[in-house]
Design a protein around this motif. Structure first.
Motif, short mmCIF file in Angstrom:
data_model
loop_
_atom_site.label_atom_id
_atom_site.label_comp_id
_atom_site.label_asym_id
_atom_site.label_seq_id
_atom_site.Cartn_x
_atom_site.Cartn_y
_atom_site.Cartn_z
N VAL A 1 -1.08 -58.86 21.45
CA VAL A 1 -0.63 -58.89 20.06
C VAL A 1 0.80 -59.38 19.99
N LEU B 1 6.42 -71.42 12.99
CA LEU B 1 7.19 -71.63 11.76
C LEU B 1 8.08 -72.86 11.87
N TYR C 1 2.12 -77.81 2.41
CA TYR C 1 2.36 -76.46 2.93
C TYR C 1 1.08 -75.85 3.48
N LEU D 1 -0.12 -75.19 7.42
CA LEU D 1 -0.41 -73.82 7.80
C LEU D 1 -1.79 -73.70 8.42
N LEU E 1 12.28 -66.13 13.97
CA LEU E 1 11.87 -65.97 12.58
C LEU E 1 12.86 -66.59 11.60
N SER F 1 11.67 -68.67 8.52
CA SER F 1 10.60 -68.13 7.68
C SER F 1 11.09 -67.95 6.24
N GLU G 1 3.80 -64.86 0.69
CA GLU G 1 3.34 -66.22 0.97
C GLU G 1 2.40 -66.24 2.17
N ALA G 2 1.55 -67.25 2.18
CA ALA G 2 0.51 -67.31 3.22
C ALA G 2 1.11 -67.43 4.60
N GLN G 3 2.23 -68.15 4.70
CA GLN G 3 2.80 -68.41 6.02
C GLN G 3 3.17 -67.11 6.74
N GLU G 4 3.65 -66.13 5.98
CA GLU G 4 4.11 -64.90 6.62
C GLU G 4 2.99 -63.89 6.77
N PRO H 1 0.16 -63.71 8.65
CA PRO H 1 -0.12 -63.24 10.02
C PRO H 1 1.05 -62.50 10.63
N ILE H 2 2.26 -62.88 10.25
CA ILE H 2 3.42 -62.21 10.85
C ILE H 2 3.45 -60.75 10.47
N LEU I 1 0.52 -58.86 12.09
CA LEU I 1 0.70 -58.66 13.53
C LEU I 1 1.81 -57.67 13.81
N LEU I 2 2.87 -57.71 13.01
CA LEU I 2 3.96 -56.76 13.20
C LEU I 2 3.46 -55.33 13.06
N LEU J 1 0.36 -54.28 13.26
CA LEU J 1 -0.63 -54.00 14.30
C LEU J 1 0.08 -53.67 15.61
N LEU J 2 1.06 -54.49 15.94
CA LEU J 2 1.80 -54.27 17.18
C LEU J 2 2.50 -52.92 17.14
#
Lengths: 515, 519
Positions: free
Chosen positions: A38, A49, A132, A136, B18, B21, B394-397, B399-400, B403-404, B406-407
């Motif tokens: 993970v 990014l 964008y 992504l 990051l 971002s 926003e979609a880009q963040e 998964p971040i 995952l944060l 979850l981790l």
């Protein structure tokens, strides 16, 4: 005997107390693998990014556009047209030049992109598409391939590698996993620069794991898939070939064993190439796309033999392409021959991993048309060998990173370069109280400090100073020279090591017989 | 220390990655403060209205921004230009501001170091994992953009002094903290009662002397911070900027606190009464619209004034204050302070969801004390981290943040179970030994092998599963079923659900404080 064992256990426990990651490992390999995976995924997302190769740089863009274009082509054209130059498929604009498995993968990823964002893969109109959402989704295809192919393969490898060893400390296993999953070069190239090396390398790791757990047929299948995803995986072929041949020769019925393996390989190939097998012409067209000899023996400033020695010997002007082909073939084969012979003679799991490293090294050094990115291939077996050769791994990783520095600079990936290298060094030196790190102390002294400071200075010089007008690529050449010398040293060392391994095992055998 | 640095360095690498971002408007807020503290004289700082993001932090923070702006000017003068710098988003400003946050985290590092240096290695590493790798800090500071790590660092330093019994220094740092960000003042009553009872309650003469020393220190800190503004006769303006009560009871996205239920109850009642035939006016100001004026947003229930919220907070704090008065012990101060911030979060006026950091981070130091605390912390940290999810939309963040979290949950689960299984094993071994010695019965030892590991309770577990359901609903099913209609429902759902969780945690903490023995 009993007492020394007891003392060792106690020692291990003490080590565990001063250990920063004791909590990570107490639930077993699976839990620590999950945790590290993970984290590795998080780092990958964070790298993604940043810009990719050719971002906002028309008309040709870079590898990102190439991959996107392949999705566009495979999605909109019938299978037979994928490799053919036509009005709808202009081969000179990022024509498909990877084997069919890559094409299928592009097709499936294209389906994914079309579902969420059809404009990003529409025929013609999507060239240079950089929205964008499009970007992504492209990034997420790499992330998911990594999580679905590379990570499970590494898990399989770790299980196979450590199942036979009872003496390994648990934190070592966790460290090993981290070293493989957080390999900085692979992360930067796949998630920064943009490529799908994780798939072919993941399949290779799966094949290695299958070899280690004595499932040769599975290994053949997986490795053939890897070859069909990226022809560069052939760097490992001599090692697989020699090890499996050596093993088969030791069986009761060598011919039958070899035949079985050969059939699996042929079958896999036939399966992948099925759409192009109906005519010789279609087959040879694909094949010619895969081997772009016209691009010359080397590109840019790659730290291999041909490029480095071209400072002194102008290979490109002395020889024709035809003779260069033969020359490089001869050099490659002759340099990986010793390691192959060793594996045929005395195949062992350990020797096999060294063999992978050696054959990848000789291909990187001497084969035709090598990229900077090809250093990923020797890096993989080096990271698999992390517990045996921690110093080797550190050294090759740092110099592989360095050799890709000019490329990553062009991609504007300096920040992730710094962060990921720092992360690698930090995890490499995790204060875990590992006492038996086999690092050569003497080697670690003056010589290494010199080299490290030398490369740090070169980094700074490369970033801050302009090269003289007469030699615009002076700094690139210097980086190349430094990296080449280190790779050469390491290649000699690993070749010697592979042969020494045999000596050691012979000695051990003799000792056993004596007792 | 070097081990702590290792943990810190790992998180720094991630923070560096990051940098490009998404960042919220808070980024521009802080950039504007850099500009106005650099280009205007001190007397204009709290008057300037060039940008809508006026300075509304206490003076020490303004000085801090002024200090940073010196370097900003060296790097790129446009960053600190009041006019040309508006909404400036070149690489230079992004790198500069992000790196100042990363560097200012060293304050947190020092606070953690001070608080953990006397603990045993197992607990110490546990706390480092929880605090230095906190996903909430990464989300709020390094993605959304704020300086919470720095401010919490000051709080931790203050707490560490109190725990060591150095009350004066603890009080000093708390005063400094208040002059950096006044939202931390919620814990002031606890500090006041504790310091008064623990530091000054020792005979009349000595006590009075200590009280005046403490008072002098606090007044000196405030004088340094506010003095220049008093000199310019602007103290009223400064205070008006710092306490903008006009902003309304709730933030645009409702922080998961008590008032969420109040609003929902009001809406529900209005709905039913309307169904029953009563003529209920729809309030002019709506909660989902963002900024709220002076008109009452409630249809039926009485309006809430800032004073009412203040009284509620004090009321909720009172059990803790009584405890602190009766028995001021240094070992409990961290728990009391976190409890105070929990109360402030639940009942305060115009609370931001980010304020949950104020109690989750210090609570980590309490969590390692016992299995029960660890269970509570594991659960609370997940809930409050999840409640921050709407900050990054926003979609880009996406998964971040997933995952944060979850981790974080995997790490805390691994770390707590390692810590407490280890402890239990030792205890079990001791028990076996005792039994063996006393009864000389070796057959019994097998019973003690059943160790009680780190398991969370059924209610908590089902709540966490519910969290997953809420997330799936609000992210995937809601847009799929309703499309763009009712866009506020997912957010409302998240704040109601997390509000439940935080209320539960508040009750849990309250019970713990009341039950703790008066030693």
């Amino acid at each position: 005997m009993e007492r020394t064992k007891g003392r060792k256990v106690v020692k291990d426990k003490e080590v565990g107390d001063g250990d920063l990651c004791w909590w990570l490992v107490h639930k077993g390999i699976a839990a620590s693998f999950l945790c590290i995976a993970v984290f590795a995924l998080l780092v990958r997302v964070a790298i993604s990014l940043h810009p990719y190769s050719g971002a906002g740089n028309p008309p040709k863009y870079g590898d990102f556009e190439a991959q996107r274009h392949w999705m566009e082509i495979t999605l909109n054209l019938p299978v037979k047209e994928w490799y053919r130059n036509s009005t709808t498929n202009n081969i000179s604009y990022w024509g498909l030049d990877y084997p069919p498995l890559t094409a299928y993968q592009s097709y499936f990823h294209g389906l994914f992109l079309r579902f969420f964002h059809p404009e990003s893969v529409s025929l013609f109109s999507s060239r240079g598409h950089e929205s964008y959402l499009g970007k992504l989704l492209m990034r997420w295809t790499v992330l998911s391939s990594d999580a679905l192919v590379f990570f499970p393969a590494v898990f399989y490898f770790v299980l196979a590698y450590h199942s036979g060893r009872s003496n390994g400390h648990k934190t070592h296993i966790a460290w090993h996993i981290a070293m493989i999953l957080l390999s900085p070069c692979l992360m930067l190239i796949d998630h920064g620069h943009f490529q799908y090396n994780c798939i072919s390398l993941g399949l290779t790791v799966g094949a290695v794991a299958a070899v280690l757990s004595n499932k040769e047929l599975v290994a053949c299948f997986l490795f053939s898939l890897a070859l069909n995803h990226k022809q560069m995986t052939a760097y490992f072929a001599p090692a697989f070939f020699s090890h499996l041949l050596g093993k088969s020769l030791r069986r009761r019925n060598p011919a039958l064993e070899v035949l079985k393996l050969g059939l699996v390989v042929l079958g896999t190939f036939a399966l992948v190439w099925w759409p192009y097998l109906h005519s010789m012409e279609a087959f040879s067209r694909v094949l010619s796309r895969l081997a772009p000899f016209e691009r010359g023996i080397y590109e840019d400033y790659v730290a291999n033999f041909w490029c480095t020695t071209s400072v002194l010997v102008k290979w490109k002007s002395i020889f024709t392409i035809q003779s260069l082909k033969l020359l490089s073939l001869g050099a490659t084969v002759s340099t990986c021959l010793p390691s192959m012979v060793q594996q045929i003679w005395a195949p062992s799991n350990h020797g096999f991993l060294y063999g992978l490293l050696n054959s990848a090294f000789s291909f990187y050094m001497f084969s035709f048309q090598v990229h900077e990115k090809s250093i990923l291939l020797p890096l993989l077996p080096a990271s698999l060998l992390a517990l045996e050769e921690p110093f080797l791994l550190k050294w090759i990783t740092l110099y592989a990173l360095f050799s890709m520095f000019p490329l990553l600079c062009r991609d504007k990936l300096i920040l992730p370069y710094i962060a990921v290298s720092a992360l690698f060094v930090l995890i490499y030196y995790v204060p875990s109280g590992r006492q038996d790190r086999k690092e050569m102390r003497s080697f670690n002294s003056f010589f290494t400090i010199c080299l490290v400071s030398c490369s740090v200075v070169l980094h700074i010089v490369y970033l801050t100073m302009h090269p003289p007008h007469r030699y615009p690529f002076l700094f690139d050449a210097m980086i190349m020279l430094l990296c080449f010398s280190q790779f050469m040293l390491l290649a000699f060392y690993t070749n010697a090591k592979q042969w020494m391994l045999m000596k050691r095992s012979v000695l051990l055998d003799k000792e056993k017989k004596l007792h | 220390m070097s081990d702590l640095l290792w943990f810190f360095a790992i998180s720094t690498c991630l923070k560096l990655l990051l940098i490009p971002s998404y960042h919220s408007t808070d980024f521009e807020v802080h950039r504007n403060w850099l500009a106005l503290t650099h280009s205007l004289p001190l007397s204009q700082w709290y008057l300037d209205e060039t940008s809508p993001w006026t300075l509304d932090y206490p003076p020490l923070f303004a000085y801090f921004e002024h200090f940073l702006s010196i370097f900003a000017f060296l790097i790129d003068p446009q960053i600190v230009d009041l006019q040309k710098g508006l909404n400036y988003t070149s690489n230079s400003v992004i790198f500069f501001q992000r790196i100042t946050v990363i560097l200012s985290d060293s304050c947190l590092l020092y606070g953690v170091y001070r608080l953990t240096k006397d603990l045993d290695s197992g607990k110490r590493i546990l706390i480092w994992v929880l605090v230095v790798w906190s996903p909430m800090l990464v989300i709020v500071d390094h993605l959304h953009f704020q300086y919470n790590g720095f401010l919490l660092g000051i709080l931790l330093i203050s707490l560490s002094f109190l725990e060591q019994g150095k009350d004066l220094a603890g009080g000093f740092f708390f005063a400094v903290l208040l002059c950096f960000k006044h939202l931390f003042a919620v814990a002031a009553p606890v500090y006041f009662v504790y310091l008064f009872k623990h530091y000054c309650w020792c005979g009349l003469v000595k006590g009075f002397r200590r009280l005046s020393v403490l008072g002098a220190v606090v007044v000196a800190v405030f004088a340094v911070a506010y003095g220049p503004f008093v000199y310019h006769g602007q103290i009223q303006q400064v205070l008006r900027r710092m306490f903008p009560f006009g902003r309304g009871l709730c933030h645009a996205y409702w922080a998961p606190n008590f008032w969420v239920f109040y609003i929902v109850l009001d809406k529900g009642l209005a709905f039913f009464l309307r169904k029953l035939g009563f003529a209920i006016q729809t309030p002019e100001a709506s909660f989902t619209g963002g900024l709220v004026g002076d008109s009452s947003p409630f249809a039926i229930l009485p309006q809430i004034t800032p004073l009412a919220t203040f009284a509620m907070v004090l009321l909720a704090l009172s059990p803790c204050l009584i405890k602190a008065w009766r028995n001021p012990q240094p070992g409990m101060i961290t728990r009391w302070v976190t409890y105070a911030y929990t109360c402030g979060f639940l009942f305060g006026w115009h609370v931001h969801e980010k304020a949950s950091l104020h109690f989750v981070i210090p609570l980590a130091f309490v969590a390692v004390q016992s299995l029960e605390n660890a269970r509570h912390y594991f659960w609370l940290s997940i809930v409050s981290c999840y409640s921050l999810f709407p900050l990054l939309f926003e979609a880009q963040e996406y998964p971040i943040k997933v995952l944060l979290l979850l981790l974080h949950s995997i790490i805390t689960w691994l770390a707590f179970s390692a810590q407490f299984t280890k402890g239990e094993e030792a205890k079990a071994a001791a028990r076996i030994k005792k039994k063996d010695e006393q009864l000389k019965l070796k057959g019994n030892s097998s019973r003690a092998d059943k160790k009680e590991g780190f398991v969370i309770g059924g209610v908590e577990k089902s709540y966490l599963v519910g969290l997953l359901v809420v997330e799936i609903w609000s992210q995937f099913l809601h847009p799929l079923i309703f499309g763009d209609k009712l866009p506020f429902v997912p957010l409302m759902l998240i704040s109601i659900y997390c509000g439940l969780g935080i209320m539960y945690s508040w009750i849990w903490q309250l019970r713990w404080i009341i039950r703790s023995p008066n030693l």
